[in-house]
Design an enzyme around this catalytic site. Sequence first.
Site, mmCIF file in Angstrom:
data_model
loop_
_atom_site.group_PDB
_atom_site.id
_atom_site.type_symbol
_atom_site.label_atom_id
_atom_site.label_comp_id
_atom_site.label_asym_id
_atom_site.label_seq_id
_atom_site.Cartn_x
_atom_site.Cartn_y
_atom_site.Cartn_z
ATOM 1 N N ASP A 172 -29.539 -5.824 -108.182
ATOM 2 C CA ASP A 172 -30.117 -5.773 -107.078
ATOM 3 C C ASP A 172 -30.636 -6.993 -105.827
ATOM 4 O O ASP A 172 -31.456 -6.636 -105.858
ATOM 5 C CB ASP A 172 -30.434 -5.178 -106.281
ATOM 6 N N GLU A 207 -30.896 -9.575 -96.862
ATOM 7 C CA GLU A 207 -29.757 -8.792 -96.986
ATOM 8 C C GLU A 207 -30.607 -7.432 -96.456
ATOM 9 O O GLU A 207 -30.032 -6.411 -95.483
ATOM 10 C CB GLU A 207 -28.773 -8.620 -98.372
ATOM 11 N N GLU A 208 -31.520 -7.552 -97.331
ATOM 12 C CA GLU A 208 -32.714 -5.870 -97.411
ATOM 13 C C GLU A 208 -32.673 -5.603 -95.855
ATOM 14 O O GLU A 208 -33.755 -4.626 -96.002
ATOM 15 C CB GLU A 208 -33.191 -6.264 -98.766
ATOM 16 N N GLU A 234 -23.018 -6.740 -104.845
ATOM 17 C CA GLU A 234 -23.862 -6.451 -104.868
ATOM 18 C C GLU A 234 -23.875 -5.380 -105.508
ATOM 19 O O GLU A 234 -23.562 -4.993 -106.502
ATOM 20 C CB GLU A 234 -23.216 -4.895 -103.662
HETATM 21 ZN ZN LIG Z 1 -28.464 -5.303 -102.626
#
Ligand SMILES: [Zn+2]
Length: 842
Positions: A172, A207-208, A234
């Site tokens: 991820d 993104e996080e 993802e």
């Molecule tokens: Zn991710």
Amino acid sequence: MSLLSPKWGLGRSLVALGPMLLLAPFIALKQHYSLPEPQTALTDARTDLPQISEARILGFAKHLSEDIGYRTVGTYEHALADAWMVEQAEAAQRNCERVVRESGRKLECEVWRQQGSGTHRFDMMSKRLYKSYQNLTNIVVRVSDGTPAGKEHALLLNAHLDSTLPSPGAADDAISVGIMLDCIRVLVDTPGWSPAHAAIFLFNHAEESLQDGSHLFSTQHPVAHTVRAVINLEAAGSTGRELLFQATSEEMVEAYSHVPRPFGTIFANDVFNSGVLLSDTDFRQFEEYLNVPGLDIAIVGNSYLYHMRKDLVENIEAGVAQNMGENTLALIRHLTAPGSALPQLINDGPGHKKKKMQMVYFGLMSHFFMYRFATAKVLYGALLASALALTRPVWGEQARGMLAVGVGIVGSMGAPNVVALVMHRVLGKGMSWFAGGHFAAIRLYGPVTLLDEKSVYAAIVLLQAAAAFGIQLLGVGSAAAFFISGLPIFGSLLLNNVALTTRKGEVSLWAYALGQFLPLLTGTLIMVPTVEVFVPLTGRLGNAPADNIVATLIAFLGSQALPLAIPFAHRFGRKALQKAVLVLTVATVANMAIYARRDVFDDMHQKRLFVLHLENVTTHEHHLHIAAADGAPGFHELVQAITSDFAGLQTSAVPVVMDDYNSDWDPLYPFSAFLSPYKIELPTDTGYASPWIAPGTSFALTAVNDVTDLAAGTRSFTLQVDHPGLIWTVIAFDAHVLKWNLDNNPPAEFARHHVKEASYYKADTWTLELIVQLPAGGAGEGIAFNFIGLQEKAMWPGKRAVKAQGGPAMVLFERLDAWLEEKTGGTVDATLLGCVAGSVVV
Ligand SMILES: [Zn+2]
Ligand SMILES: *[C@@H]1O[C@H](CO)[C@@H](O)[C@H](O)[C@H]1NC(C)=O
């Protein structure tokens, strides 16, 4: 024909049905766990053509996750990943230019490093939340044929380069970054390839932090308006075939049907859209701000390592990258080819909501089925009509049959839930199946589902057909599951009536063998991935009734996989049934005894622990805050042990209330709602000089351009947040906001607000423009703000390399982490964050 005889007893019948009962799940599991051979070479030796190389992809993922490390937005490592990505993109561009020079092909690769700031509203878990970001970046590569026409309509591919707070993020999402880079190489190096439509590769760098990078791209990038569809890559796991879990247009599902190994069902789509998984991807930003359809695809197997320290390349299953790479490549090739549906996906301008996708799709073995909702209604309606016709002579008995099925269903849901309650409440052994994985959970709750199930075959046929038709009428594509199991059992009943048995009211054993095969196959194909996703999810659901959720899920999916178990139980009379119930009860009690002795966690199925070392710049106190993300037993004892070893005997751990006013946990807001935290006072070191209150480096909130208009009853000011050395700052305050720069409609009342910031390394100031309503009768005392931030240099283990600069937090974390490792035998994964917080009236 003795095989048809209903006289056979239960044992003999089961033996006769054994091959079918074993074969169907076997085929399903083989299919579910199959992955392609990982490739090392860049070219296929047989065809001499470029191919996806898992070795190259994992090389990228390893560099990002281990050489660079934890790429948390705002850290130095995050900036390193940014620079690395620019190098990679430019190298791809140079390769592209070389190919054009050598072959004269119509090909162009353009590279952007986008940097920008913005704000967006990001509601989650029914909480209103705002994001503000400064100077975040994206790296963008556009591959096209170099003509304006070829750039007019583009396919967007997205993967994120950053990793979340406690994780190196190999799966991820570094693996997807590697996959996109390798796809560019294969496409560019393929002789003669030239795209009719552009492919835009977005290496998204935030993104996080709640999808800031994709927001930045969608709202500010010069080529964003050319995007017609998106493919988002993802991960929430590290094994197995990647799952298509969101598809929002028929054209995109059609495109997906061309991938070498499709793995996706409308069922996954429905589950994800129901929101029960509590996850969200960049897909949301592309839908909202680009208004384009697409496919959301993720690696989901073994989600135990998701957002954990062990999300490392060594834990990614061989073949995962190859599979995802080949599927992605096929999608790009298909959608950028002449005749692609891409230009038709042009949207009708911002704000125009797309109609909901009206397509049923599911992969079954090597086939990918898709049909429109309209077709589904006709198909399922026809099945229902035929089932009604077939069973018409015995409708009177059907009614009783239905009742029996109803009782059976209630029983099959109820019994596992009783077991769950006993395990959790009476024995205090909740989540005993966690470390054992999804199969352990199925073993505990599976056998119980067969208790009390009585009914007749035909009632089941009718019910399956009625469920398929009725649920489809509601527009839920998952109705297909009932159709797939209803169709073969209907066929078997028909066959039974016309060919297999002569006596009325008899069901041949063949009808069971033939009718049950497909439901068991598809039931397994649905149940295994679903439980695979849900069991690890319970490790981060806080105090939700994990045992009952998992029990209900297995009972429901199990009865769907074995629809004929109910009539079968009815086949041998009361005595045999009682005996079977007894055997199953004994098996369940034995199971419970075994499970009650198991440890919930082990070193590959760890407990998620969150630890904050919090320095309060207002009160000058230091506290340790500890929370778990699950409801498993033993947490209280663990906290007490930490307290006595780290805070001294005079102190004790105090459980604190978790609500919107608990600002200590705002760095994790609104996920913090799942936590039941403790607070422990730490002794203060008298020699400690806090940098966060020192002039020039202090963490401070100030009002700029502060204007009070008593006549209008308003106050307008710019709140400036200075946070040198601190990242992911959050402010929370109560006010009746009339206007701000976050969006155009703040709530028209006095309310609590949360604003979270995430910015590029060393971007350490942000502002919020506010006009607020003054309290009745004057200017009041100002607005009370809670503020908090994370020390960029005090996050364990991400910042281990510079631990000396992390102050008292890192000194404690190093000791505590070693202590946890030893005391829990490596069964805890702790996120250790050094925080600085305070409160101020502005
Ligand atoms: Zn991710
Ligand atoms: C963002 O970047 C610009 C240009 O490099 C710089 O002038 C500005 O100070 C940065 N913003 C913050 C908040 O650091």
